[in-house]
Design a protein around this motif. Structure first.
Motif, mmCIF file in Angstrom:
data_model
loop_
_atom_site.group_PDB
_atom_site.id
_atom_site.type_symbol
_atom_site.label_atom_id
_atom_site.label_comp_id
_atom_site.label_asym_id
_atom_site.label_seq_id
_atom_site.Cartn_x
_atom_site.Cartn_y
_atom_site.Cartn_z
ATOM 1 N N ASN A 87 -92.242 -13.968 -17.291
ATOM 2 C CA ASN A 87 -91.689 -12.282 -16.727
ATOM 3 C C ASN A 87 -91.392 -12.140 -17.724
ATOM 4 O O ASN A 87 -91.178 -11.968 -18.892
ATOM 5 N N ARG A 102 -99.227 -16.083 -25.522
ATOM 6 C CA ARG A 102 -100.914 -15.403 -24.369
ATOM 7 C C ARG A 102 -101.672 -14.726 -25.555
ATOM 8 O O ARG A 102 -102.833 -14.206 -24.992
ATOM 9 N N GLU A 272 -98.845 -21.183 -10.268
ATOM 10 C CA GLU A 272 -98.140 -21.458 -11.039
ATOM 11 C C GLU A 272 -96.936 -22.487 -11.638
ATOM 12 O O GLU A 272 -96.152 -21.684 -11.230
HETATM 13 O O1 LIG Z 1 -98.996 -8.054 -15.772
HETATM 14 P P1 LIG Z 1 -98.419 -9.295 -16.161
HETATM 15 O O2 LIG Z 1 -97.690 -9.413 -16.963
HETATM 16 O O3 LIG Z 1 -100.032 -10.427 -16.604
HETATM 17 O O4 LIG Z 1 -98.395 -10.539 -14.964
HETATM 18 C C1 LIG Z 1 -99.028 -10.389 -13.590
HETATM 19 C C2 LIG Z 1 -97.738 -11.369 -13.098
HETATM 20 O O5 LIG Z 1 -97.478 -12.464 -13.131
HETATM 21 C C3 LIG Z 1 -96.729 -13.464 -11.771
HETATM 22 O O6 LIG Z 1 -95.921 -14.515 -12.786
HETATM 23 C C4 LIG Z 1 -95.092 -12.167 -11.612
HETATM 24 O O7 LIG Z 1 -94.951 -13.160 -10.884
HETATM 25 C C5 LIG Z 1 -95.548 -11.545 -11.326
HETATM 26 O O8 LIG Z 1 -94.207 -10.720 -11.082
HETATM 27 C C6 LIG Z 1 -96.647 -10.733 -12.863
HETATM 28 O O9 LIG Z 1 -96.537 -8.935 -12.597
#
Ligand SMILES: O=P(O)(O)OC[C@H]1O[C@@H](O)[C@H](O)[C@@H](O)[C@@H]1O
Length: 298
Positions: A87, A102, A272
């Protein structure tokens, strides 16, 4: 969910089971074909973005139809690898959520096929961004093992002379078909924290279903979490974690989340396993393995 891998060029046939391919939209990936499954792992992010049993009606891993299928940024779906932070960065606002790897390119270090089992090992290509945040001598590698399941193992290794503090997660998006008809089992004993509740620990509902935005960090390390969905069921065997994140953005947030606009958020659920709370410290010469093995049943 559309299958984007129907039109392709084979750039390199590495073995009977593994080839390196490109689709017309520009995305490069390694394609794996075992007796039971087909799978794709992207150049950008080293993500497993396709994993489908040949006799099942639908793929196991969610990949948004709205994803940009090129090598330029992380896709919405698949198994993004969050490393070396999860995060937000602990102290900086000018860097992407969920770490560096990523959205950078990965390289295939080795591949083996033995008795129907296919194993690929990859690592991120070390670029300037990586060097800015990761001390020299610290590496991360991912091994994917395909058999009657897929196992993802993320190994962090510290060969530097200083301690290395990090967090990591395997941010897998599962294809559940309909989030409102989906149930998770295996987390009921845990407490979770969420921004929505000011990070105050809450008890997990005994029946874990979804009726609203869910973004929770469960403070537990169950070895097995199960997903029951209208599409298919999943057994997730996990190790090396101290937390499990459960995420579905629901309608309003999905409209502001690139790649999840429209209705497709209803088809996904992220479970996750992570080394998140607390963060981990690797001393020199230490390593850590974070594992998620996915068993799919119809
Ligand atoms: O939009 P991203 O950066 O891929 O993140 C998606 C989500 O990923 C999750 O793992 C988080 O707990 C969320 O808070 C977050 O919004």
């Amino acid at each position: 969910m559309k299958n984007p891998f129907l039109k392709f060029d084979i750039l390199d046939q590495l073995s009977d089971q593994v080839s390196y391919r490109v689709i017309p939209e520009g995305m490069h990936y390694w394609w794996v074909e075992t007796n039971e499954y087909t799978a794709a792992i992207t150049l950008c992010g080293g993500q497993l973005v396709w994993f489908e049993h040949k006799n099942h009606k639908a793929p196991a891993i969610f990949l948004s139809d709205k994803s940009h299928l090129n090598d330029k940024k992380s896709l919405r779906g698949g198994t993004p690898i969050c490393w070396p932070w999860f995060n937000k960065h602990p102290s900086r606002d000018d860097v992407p959520n969920h770490g560096l790897v990523r959205s950078i390119h990965w390289q295939l270090l080795s591949h083996q096929c033995d008795n129907g089992v296919v194993e690929l090992t990859l690592s991120p290509v070390i670029d300037q961004a990586y060097k800015n945040y990761v001390p020299e001598g610290v590496t991360v590698t991912q091994t994917l093992t395909f058999s009657d399941s897929v196992e993802i193992e993320l190994v962090s290794e510290n060969k530097s002379k200083q301690n290395f503090e990090f967090s990591a997660a395997l941010h897998t998006y599962f294809n559940v078909g309909d989030i409102r008809e989906t149930e998770v089992r295996g987390l009921a004993q845990s407490q979770y924290i969420a921004l929505k509740n000011d990070w105050q620990p809450e008890d997990t509902p005994k029946v874990y279903k979804f009726r609203e935005e869910t973004d929770r960090i469960h403070l537990d390390k169950p070895e097995l979490v199960r997903i029951y969905s209208p599409v298919q069921n999943y057994e997730l065997y996990q190790s090396g974690h101290n937390s499990v994140v459960v995420w579905n953005p629901w309608q309003a947030l999905a409209q502001n989340t690139p790649g999840l606009e429209g209705d497709c958020w209803q088809e996904m659920l992220c479970i996750e396993p992570g080394a998140i709370k607390p963060t981990l410290v690797l001393k020199p010469n230490q390593s850590h393995a974070l594992v998620q093995k996915i068993v799919v049943s119809n």
